[in-house]
Design a protein around this motif. Structure first.
Motif, PDB file in Angstrom:
ATOM      1  N   VAL A 122       0.857  -1.186   0.000  1.00  0.00           N
ATOM      2  CA  VAL A 122       0.000   0.000   0.000  1.00  0.00           C
ATOM      3  C   VAL A 122       0.891   1.233   0.000  1.00  0.00           C
ATOM      4  O   VAL A 122       1.809   1.338   0.836  1.00  0.00           O
ATOM      5  CB  VAL A 122      -0.936   0.011   1.231  1.00  0.00           C
ATOM      6  CG1 VAL A 122      -1.865   1.205   1.183  1.00  0.00           C
ATOM      7  CG2 VAL A 122      -1.733  -1.280   1.311  1.00  0.00           C
TER       8      VAL A 122
ATOM      9  N   LEU B  38       0.618   7.382   0.925  1.00  0.00           N
ATOM     10  CA  LEU B  38      -0.493   8.335   0.841  1.00  0.00           C
ATOM     11  C   LEU B  38      -1.847   7.618   0.900  1.00  0.00           C
ATOM     12  O   LEU B  38      -2.779   8.103   1.535  1.00  0.00           O
ATOM     13  CB  LEU B  38      -0.374   9.151  -0.453  1.00  0.00           C
ATOM     14  CG  LEU B  38       0.827  10.099  -0.548  1.00  0.00           C
ATOM     15  CD1 LEU B  38       0.839  10.800  -1.891  1.00  0.00           C
ATOM     16  CD2 LEU B  38       0.798  11.102   0.594  1.00  0.00           C
ATOM     17  N   GLU B  39      -1.933   6.467   0.252  1.00  0.00           N
ATOM     18  CA  GLU B  39      -3.183   5.720   0.303  1.00  0.00           C
ATOM     19  C   GLU B  39      -3.441   5.169   1.695  1.00  0.00           C
ATOM     20  O   GLU B  39      -4.580   5.144   2.166  1.00  0.00           O
ATOM     21  CB  GLU B  39      -3.140   4.586  -0.722  1.00  0.00           C
ATOM     22  CG  GLU B  39      -4.434   3.791  -0.796  1.00  0.00           C
ATOM     23  CD  GLU B  39      -4.368   2.679  -1.815  1.00  0.00           C
ATOM     24  OE1 GLU B  39      -5.298   1.839  -1.846  1.00  0.00           O
ATOM     25  OE2 GLU B  39      -3.388   2.640  -2.571  1.00  0.00           O
TER      26      GLU B  39
ATOM     27  N   SER C 276      -4.752   8.062   3.710  1.00  0.00           N
ATOM     28  CA  SER C 276      -6.115   8.460   3.353  1.00  0.00           C
ATOM     29  C   SER C 276      -7.144   7.440   3.828  1.00  0.00           C
ATOM     30  O   SER C 276      -8.264   7.806   4.195  1.00  0.00           O
ATOM     31  CB  SER C 276      -6.222   8.655   1.839  1.00  0.00           C
ATOM     32  OG  SER C 276      -5.967   7.428   1.169  1.00  0.00           O
ATOM     33  N   ARG C 277      -6.789   6.171   3.829  1.00  0.00           N
ATOM     34  CA  ARG C 277      -7.709   5.129   4.279  1.00  0.00           C
ATOM     35  C   ARG C 277      -7.585   4.846   5.767  1.00  0.00           C
ATOM     36  O   ARG C 277      -8.141   3.861   6.268  1.00  0.00           O
ATOM     37  CB  ARG C 277      -7.489   3.850   3.481  1.00  0.00           C
ATOM     38  CG  ARG C 277      -7.778   3.998   1.999  1.00  0.00           C
ATOM     39  CD  ARG C 277      -7.868   2.630   1.341  1.00  0.00           C
ATOM     40  NE  ARG C 277      -8.955   1.856   1.924  1.00  0.00           N
ATOM     41  CZ  ARG C 277     -10.205   1.899   1.547  1.00  0.00           C
ATOM     42  NH1 ARG C 277     -10.563   2.736   0.571  1.00  0.00           N
ATOM     43  NH2 ARG C 277     -11.131   1.154   2.115  1.00  0.00           N
TER      44      ARG C 277
ATOM     45  N   CYS D 284      -7.156  -1.744   5.080  1.00  0.00           N
ATOM     46  CA  CYS D 284      -7.121  -2.320   3.735  1.00  0.00           C
ATOM     47  C   CYS D 284      -8.469  -2.103   3.059  1.00  0.00           C
ATOM     48  O   CYS D 284      -9.532  -2.201   3.685  1.00  0.00           O
ATOM     49  CB  CYS D 284      -6.778  -3.805   3.803  1.00  0.00           C
ATOM     50  SG  CYS D 284      -6.656  -4.607   2.179  1.00  0.00           S
ATOM     51  N   LYS D 285      -8.440  -1.863   1.756  1.00  0.00           N
ATOM     52  CA  LYS D 285      -9.674  -1.601   1.018  1.00  0.00           C
ATOM     53  C   LYS D 285     -10.349  -2.866   0.525  1.00  0.00           C
ATOM     54  O   LYS D 285     -11.472  -2.812   0.017  1.00  0.00           O
ATOM     55  CB  LYS D 285      -9.385  -0.686  -0.166  1.00  0.00           C
ATOM     56  CG  LYS D 285      -8.450  -1.301  -1.194  1.00  0.00           C
ATOM     57  CD  LYS D 285      -8.228  -0.363  -2.359  1.00  0.00           C
ATOM     58  CE  LYS D 285      -7.298  -0.991  -3.395  1.00  0.00           C
ATOM     59  NZ  LYS D 285      -7.072  -0.091  -4.537  1.00  0.00           N
TER      60      LYS D 285
END
Length: 472
Positions: free
Chosen positions: A57, A60-61, A64-65, A69-70
């Motif tokens: 990951v 920055l992601e 932001s999350r 985990c998405k």
């Protein structure tokens, strides 16, 4: 056969910041030629990854999350990863759709019964998904979460209305921060304009045009709209929700009561009933690296691949500093000389030379907190420890060492094997104690194999706990 007594707290080594710890927890900087403990090294995050799907990951992601985990979700009861289960559900049609389809079938020519009719029924089915825990057998159906067509719908179910409210509040407070910054910039602009006008009064008319063009400040828009907190401020309800009337009389059923761990997994909602449980996103982990504070070189760095357990750089002190072990059980008696056999292991494939000196730094021992030190007679002279070569056997080392001179005083040499030297120390405890210790400094000189003229020299302060000392 000698029994090796090896323990984390038995033999401790001093690092560059005078902190004593075991050799397995320390690093060795080959650029500074010093032992570094975790406090002497800086720790930073090298990369982020999901421990379930092993996807890397970007930073920055991950920010932001909010470190989640998405793709992966975990069980709200046991925190294990949830697996996807699928089933085929029939489409439910309304009476109007059914009547329209019936009229169409009457107008259209009749199709023969057979394979084509069965395929038409399969086309009317739809595939639905739900989540299940393979450990505690919890499913999303127990929480009254409807089956979904995509896994992304379960991600939306995991985010409650409270998350949306918190995100709105964060956006509004960012607007307040921008408004405060704009007011400060306006105050600075007014002061600059006053200085600018005072400077114009003192200059001549010819220089005013050039001065205005060089010091002109563009106008800034300070209008941010209406009140940032309008429509988001919380309002206290005049009539709070009362407790159930039989809350103190009914006997609670443990199967329907959630534990503290299950409630704190979602602190914004804090569910009380099992039907309120929602799948939680898996938290992202980070791979760390350590750098030396003296020279800023990397001491320990793992592979970039999350599924790999290897290290790209691993300068552990156990691979660069000779380790000291107590070879035989020790029985100490007060006011008597007791022989203690210590073995020194060579971590290098080439021979090294070691020598011993008494530790005369009383302030170092006082700051370390060690007590009950005994008098110790250390071996004098320089001793050579052979290296370990995997291509040769131990017998060839013994034949080679018997022909060469070991150096030092032969009275203190007990045993000599491949990569190991056992020496005798004379210890005299001064009082009875449960943790009698000795302290000395050993100096080792090792040649660097890549450079024939370069030698690595280091003084290591060592404290050894020999155990209980009794009165004879």
């Amino acid at each position: 056969m000698a029994m090796t007594l090896e323990c984390e707290d038995r033999v401790q080594y001093a690092c560059s910041c005078a902190t004593f710890s075991s050799l397995v927890y320390q690093y060795f900087c080959k650029y500074c030629v010093k032992i570094r403990c975790p406090e002497c090294a800086t720790t930073s995050v090298d990369s982020f990854y999901c421990p379930n799907c092993f996807d890397t990951v970007p930073p920055l992601e991950a920010k932001s999350r909010k470190g989640r985990c998405k793709n992966c979700l975990k069980c709200p009861r046991c925190s294990c990863a949830l697996s996807i289960r699928s089933h085929v559900a029939a489409l439910t049609t309304s009476p109007k759709d059914h009547s329209s389809k019936k009229q169409d079938s009457m107008l259209s020519p009749r199709k023969p019964m057979g394979r084509s009719a069965s395929v038409g029924n399969v086309k009317g089915d739809i595939k639905k998904l739900y989540l299940q825990c393979n450990f505690c057998q919890w499913t999303t159906r127990q929480s009254n979460i409807p089956d979904a067509k995509n896994v992304s719908e379960f991600q939306e179910a995991a985010t409650s209305d409270i998350h949306k409210r918190v995100s709105e509040l964060v956006i509004r407070y960012k607007k307040i921060a921008l408004q405060d910054k704009a007011e400060r910039d306006k105050a600075k602009l007014s002061r600059r304009l006053k200085q600018h006008m005072a400077l114009l009064e003192t200059t001549s008319k010819l220089d005013k045009a050039s001065l205005i063009s060089s010091r002109s400040v563009p106008a800034q828009s300070l209008d941010l709209g209406k009140d940032p907190l309008e429509g988001v401020a919380a309002e206290a309800s005049p009539d709070p929700e009362p407790l159930p009337p039989n809350i103190y009389a009914d006997i609670p059923q443990l199967d329907e009561v959630l534990g503290l761990r299950e409630r704190l997994q979602s602190p914004l909602k804090c569910p009380h009933d099992p039907s309120e449980l929602r799948p939680q996103p898996v938290l992202i982990l980070g791979k760390r690296l350590r750098r030396c504070k003296g020279c800023d070189h990397i001491l320990c760095k793992s592979e970039y691949n999350p599924s790999s357990v290897r290290f790209k750089i691993q300068q552990v002190a156990l691979h660069s500093v000779p380790s000291v072990k107590v070879s035989r059980p020790v029985e100490l008696s007060v006011d008597n000389e007791n022989s203690v056999i210590l073995s020194f292991n060579n971590p290098y494939p080439h021979p090294i030379t070691i020598s011993f000196h008494p530790c005369l730094d009383a302030a170092l021992l006082k700051e370390s907190g060690f007590k009950n030190f005994a008098k110790v007679t250390i071996p004098d002279g320089d001793y050579q420890v052979s290296g370990i070569d995997d291509a040769l056997f131990e017998d060839s080392f013994q034949e080679q060492d018997s022909q060469s001179s070991l150096g030092g005083n032969p009275e203190y040499i007990v045993n000599k094997t491949a990569g190991k030297l056992a020496l005798k120390f004379l210890v005299t405890p001064t009082k009875a104690a449960d943790d009698t210790k000795i302290c000395f400094i050993f100096k080792f000189i090792a040649a660097v194999p890549e450079k024939a003229d370069e030698y690595r020299t280091l003084d290591v302060t060592t404290v050894i706990n020999l155990g209980q000392a009794t009165v004879a």
